[in-house]
Write a protein that holds these residues in place. Structure first.
Motif, PDB file in Angstrom:
ATOM      1  N   HIS A  23       0.803  -1.216   0.000  1.00 19.82           N
ATOM      2  CA  HIS A  23       0.000   0.000   0.000  1.00 19.82           C
ATOM      3  C   HIS A  23       0.840   1.272   0.000  1.00 19.82           C
ATOM      4  CE1 HIS A  23      -3.216  -2.738   1.825  1.00 19.82           C
ATOM      5  NE2 HIS A  23      -3.549  -2.509   0.579  1.00 19.82           N
ATOM      6  N   ASP A  24       2.117   1.154   0.331  1.00 20.95           N
ATOM      7  CA  ASP A  24       2.997   2.316   0.398  1.00 20.95           C
ATOM      8  C   ASP A  24       3.372   2.776  -1.011  1.00 20.95           C
ATOM      9  OD1 ASP A  24       4.684   4.066   2.102  1.00 20.95           O
ATOM     10  OD2 ASP A  24       6.301   3.120   0.948  1.00 20.95           O
ATOM     11  N   ASP A  25       3.743   4.032  -1.129  1.00 24.87           N
ATOM     12  CA  ASP A  25       4.152   4.574  -2.422  1.00 24.87           C
ATOM     13  C   ASP A  25       5.609   4.271  -2.747  1.00 24.87           C
ATOM     14  OD1 ASP A  25       1.672   5.670  -2.965  1.00 24.87           O
ATOM     15  OD2 ASP A  25       2.163   7.615  -2.078  1.00 24.87           O
ATOM     16  N   GLY A  26       6.319   3.637  -1.839  1.00 28.07           N
ATOM     17  CA  GLY A  26       7.737   3.367  -2.028  1.00 28.07           C
ATOM     18  C   GLY A  26       7.993   2.246  -3.016  1.00 28.07           C
ATOM     19  N   PRO A  27       9.258   1.891  -3.185  1.00 25.77           N
ATOM     20  CA  PRO A  27       9.628   0.827  -4.119  1.00 25.77           C
ATOM     21  C   PRO A  27       9.025  -0.514  -3.713  1.00 25.77           C
ATOM     22  CG  PRO A  27      11.584   1.943  -3.245  1.00 25.77           C
ATOM     23  CD  PRO A  27      10.402   2.488  -2.524  1.00 25.77           C
ATOM     24  N   ASP A  28       8.675  -1.306  -4.696  1.00 29.23           N
ATOM     25  CA  ASP A  28       8.112  -2.636  -4.479  1.00 29.23           C
ATOM     26  C   ASP A  28       9.247  -3.646  -4.613  1.00 29.23           C
ATOM     27  OD1 ASP A  28       6.345  -4.716  -4.111  1.00 29.23           O
ATOM     28  OD2 ASP A  28       5.563  -4.657  -6.157  1.00 29.23           O
ATOM     29  N   LEU A  29       9.922  -3.928  -3.507  1.00 29.69           N
ATOM     30  CA  LEU A  29      11.080  -4.820  -3.528  1.00 29.69           C
ATOM     31  C   LEU A  29      10.674  -6.264  -3.266  1.00 29.69           C
ATOM     32  CD1 LEU A  29      13.709  -2.731  -1.514  1.00 29.69           C
ATOM     33  CD2 LEU A  29      13.297  -2.762  -3.978  1.00 29.69           C
ATOM     34  N   SER A  30      11.401  -7.174  -3.884  1.00 23.09           N
ATOM     35  CA  SER A  30      11.186  -8.597  -3.637  1.00 23.09           C
ATOM     36  C   SER A  30      11.811  -8.967  -2.292  1.00 23.09           C
ATOM     37  CB  SER A  30      11.835  -9.431  -4.747  1.00 23.09           C
ATOM     38  OG  SER A  30      13.249  -9.354  -4.647  1.00 23.09           O
ATOM     39  N   THR A  31      11.484 -10.137  -1.810  1.00 20.66           N
ATOM     40  CA  THR A  31      12.072 -10.625  -0.563  1.00 20.66           C
ATOM     41  C   THR A  31      13.587 -10.709  -0.698  1.00 20.66           C
ATOM     42  OG1 THR A  31      10.064 -11.858  -0.064  1.00 20.66           O
ATOM     43  CG2 THR A  31      12.055 -12.521   1.111  1.00 20.66           C
ATOM     44  N   ARG A  32      14.072 -11.171  -1.832  1.00 16.70           N
ATOM     45  CA  ARG A  32      15.516 -11.264  -2.061  1.00 16.70           C
ATOM     46  C   ARG A  32      16.153  -9.878  -2.025  1.00 16.70           C
ATOM     47  NH1 ARG A  32      16.635 -14.571  -6.909  1.00 16.70           N
ATOM     48  NH2 ARG A  32      16.683 -16.253  -5.425  1.00 16.70           N
ATOM     49  N   GLN A  33      15.527  -8.906  -2.673  1.00 22.07           N
ATOM     50  CA  GLN A  33      16.076  -7.552  -2.677  1.00 22.07           C
ATOM     51  C   GLN A  33      16.104  -6.960  -1.267  1.00 22.07           C
ATOM     52  OE1 GLN A  33      13.318  -6.043  -5.547  1.00 22.07           O
ATOM     53  NE2 GLN A  33      14.780  -6.192  -7.235  1.00 22.07           N
ATOM     54  N   ILE A  34      15.057  -7.212  -0.492  1.00 23.95           N
ATOM     55  CA  ILE A  34      15.033  -6.725   0.895  1.00 23.95           C
ATOM     56  C   ILE A  34      16.141  -7.399   1.700  1.00 23.95           C
ATOM     57  CG2 ILE A  34      13.702  -6.722   3.051  1.00 23.95           C
ATOM     58  CD1 ILE A  34      11.203  -6.206   1.308  1.00 23.95           C
ATOM     59  N   ALA A  35      16.348  -8.688   1.508  1.00 23.69           N
ATOM     60  CA  ALA A  35      17.413  -9.401   2.227  1.00 23.69           C
ATOM     61  C   ALA A  35      18.780  -8.803   1.887  1.00 23.69           C
ATOM     62  CB  ALA A  35      17.377 -10.887   1.898  1.00 23.69           C
ATOM     63  N   ILE A  36      19.015  -8.514   0.619  1.00 18.79           N
ATOM     64  CA  ILE A  36      20.280  -7.910   0.195  1.00 18.79           C
ATOM     65  C   ILE A  36      20.425  -6.530   0.817  1.00 18.79           C
ATOM     66  CG2 ILE A  36      21.547  -6.987  -1.785  1.00 18.79           C
ATOM     67  CD1 ILE A  36      20.215  -9.291  -3.446  1.00 18.79           C
ATOM     68  N   LEU A  37      19.368  -5.743   0.736  1.00 10.72           N
ATOM     69  CA  LEU A  37      19.398  -4.384   1.277  1.00 10.72           C
ATOM     70  C   LEU A  37      19.702  -4.401   2.777  1.00 10.72           C
ATOM     71  CD1 LEU A  37      18.981  -1.503   0.163  1.00 10.72           C
ATOM     72  CD2 LEU A  37      16.641  -1.650   0.998  1.00 10.72           C
ATOM     73  N   LEU A  38      19.063  -5.303   3.508  1.00 10.04           N
ATOM     74  CA  LEU A  38      19.298  -5.393   4.947  1.00 10.04           C
ATOM     75  C   LEU A  38      20.731  -5.827   5.252  1.00 10.04           C
ATOM     76  CD1 LEU A  38      15.891  -6.818   6.210  1.00 10.04           C
ATOM     77  CD2 LEU A  38      16.734  -4.470   6.372  1.00 10.04           C
ATOM     78  N   CYS A  39      21.291  -6.737   4.463  1.00 12.19           N
ATOM     79  CA  CYS A  39      22.699  -7.110   4.650  1.00 12.19           C
ATOM     80  C   CYS A  39      23.598  -5.893   4.477  1.00 12.19           C
ATOM     81  CB  CYS A  39      23.109  -8.188   3.645  1.00 12.19           C
ATOM     82  SG  CYS A  39      22.482  -9.833   4.003  1.00 12.19           S
ATOM     83  N   ILE A  40      23.313  -5.087   3.477  1.00 11.28           N
ATOM     84  CA  ILE A  40      24.138  -3.914   3.196  1.00 11.28           C
ATOM     85  C   ILE A  40      24.039  -2.887   4.317  1.00 11.28           C
ATOM     86  CG2 ILE A  40      24.398  -1.920   1.640  1.00 11.28           C
ATOM     87  CD1 ILE A  40      23.455  -3.905  -0.623  1.00 11.28           C
ATOM     88  N   TYR A  41      22.839  -2.693   4.851  1.00  7.18           N
ATOM     89  CA  TYR A  41      22.629  -1.638   5.838  1.00  7.18           C
ATOM     90  C   TYR A  41      22.803  -2.083   7.287  1.00  7.18           C
ATOM     91  CZ  TYR A  41      21.454   1.748   2.320  1.00  7.18           C
ATOM     92  OH  TYR A  41      21.538   2.618   1.260  1.00  7.18           O
ATOM     93  N   LEU A  42      22.687  -3.376   7.560  1.00  6.09           N
ATOM     94  CA  LEU A  42      22.796  -3.838   8.944  1.00  6.09           C
ATOM     95  C   LEU A  42      24.142  -4.461   9.276  1.00  6.09           C
ATOM     96  CD1 LEU A  42      19.240  -5.390   9.460  1.00  6.09           C
ATOM     97  CD2 LEU A  42      20.043  -3.095  10.072  1.00  6.09           C
ATOM     98  N   GLU A  43      24.886  -4.866   8.255  1.00  2.00           N
ATOM     99  CA  GLU A  43      26.187  -5.483   8.484  1.00  2.00           C
ATOM    100  C   GLU A  43      27.292  -4.496   8.128  1.00  2.00           C
ATOM    101  OE1 GLU A  43      26.217  -9.228   6.416  1.00  2.00           O
ATOM    102  OE2 GLU A  43      24.422  -9.911   7.467  1.00  2.00           O
ATOM    103  N   ARG A  44      28.393  -4.617   8.792  1.00  3.26           N
ATOM    104  CA  ARG A  44      29.524  -3.705   8.612  1.00  3.26           C
ATOM    105  C   ARG A  44      30.085  -3.801   7.194  1.00  3.26           C
ATOM    106  NH1 ARG A  44      33.590  -2.304  12.957  1.00  3.26           N
ATOM    107  NH2 ARG A  44      32.031  -3.431  14.149  1.00  3.26           N
TER     108      ARG A  44
END
Length: 116
Positions: A23-44
């Motif tokens: 429902h959000d206006d933001g990007p529609d990311l796949s589960t894989r894309q979210i997993a990659i994004l979280l690795c990039i932003y949560l891991e050193r």
């Protein structure tokens, strides 16, 4: 702090977060894309295409395709490692940091809606 959820509660939370993202206006990311994004932003950092592929257990082309999409959305950026030109470094962006922060806020908000 430990959070204990029954399987049905965990699934309800996942459903509510997924619906909020739809429902959000933001990007529609796949589960894989979210997993990659979280690795990039949560891991050193540093993060490389090779390292992300190993972390997620997928091939480098799979990571590259996901990064193409996320790069077009300005959530991440890529550049060659000047010390080792074989490596492609993946970096964070302001837009990506804001997306991850908003995503975390959505999870918290939806978790608070769960019945006890």
């Amino acid at each position: 702090m430990s959070i204990v959820l029954r399987p049905i509660q965990a699934l309800r939370l996942w459903e509510r977060v997924a619906l909020a993202e739809v429902h959000d206006d933001g990007p529609d990311l796949s589960t894989r894309q979210i997993a990659i994004l979280l690795c990039i932003y949560l891991e050193r950092p540093p993060h490389t295409v090779r390292g992300l592929a190993a972390r997620l257990g997928v091939t480098k082309p799979v990571i590259s395709r996901a990064l193409d999409t996320m790069g077009a959305l300005k959530l991440v950026h890529r550049h060659r490692d000047e010390n080792d030109r074989r490596n492609v470094l993946v970096g964070r962006t302001v837009e990506g940091a804001l997306y991850v922060e908003r995503f975390g806020d959505t999870i918290i908000a939806k978790a608070r809606e769960l019945p006890l």
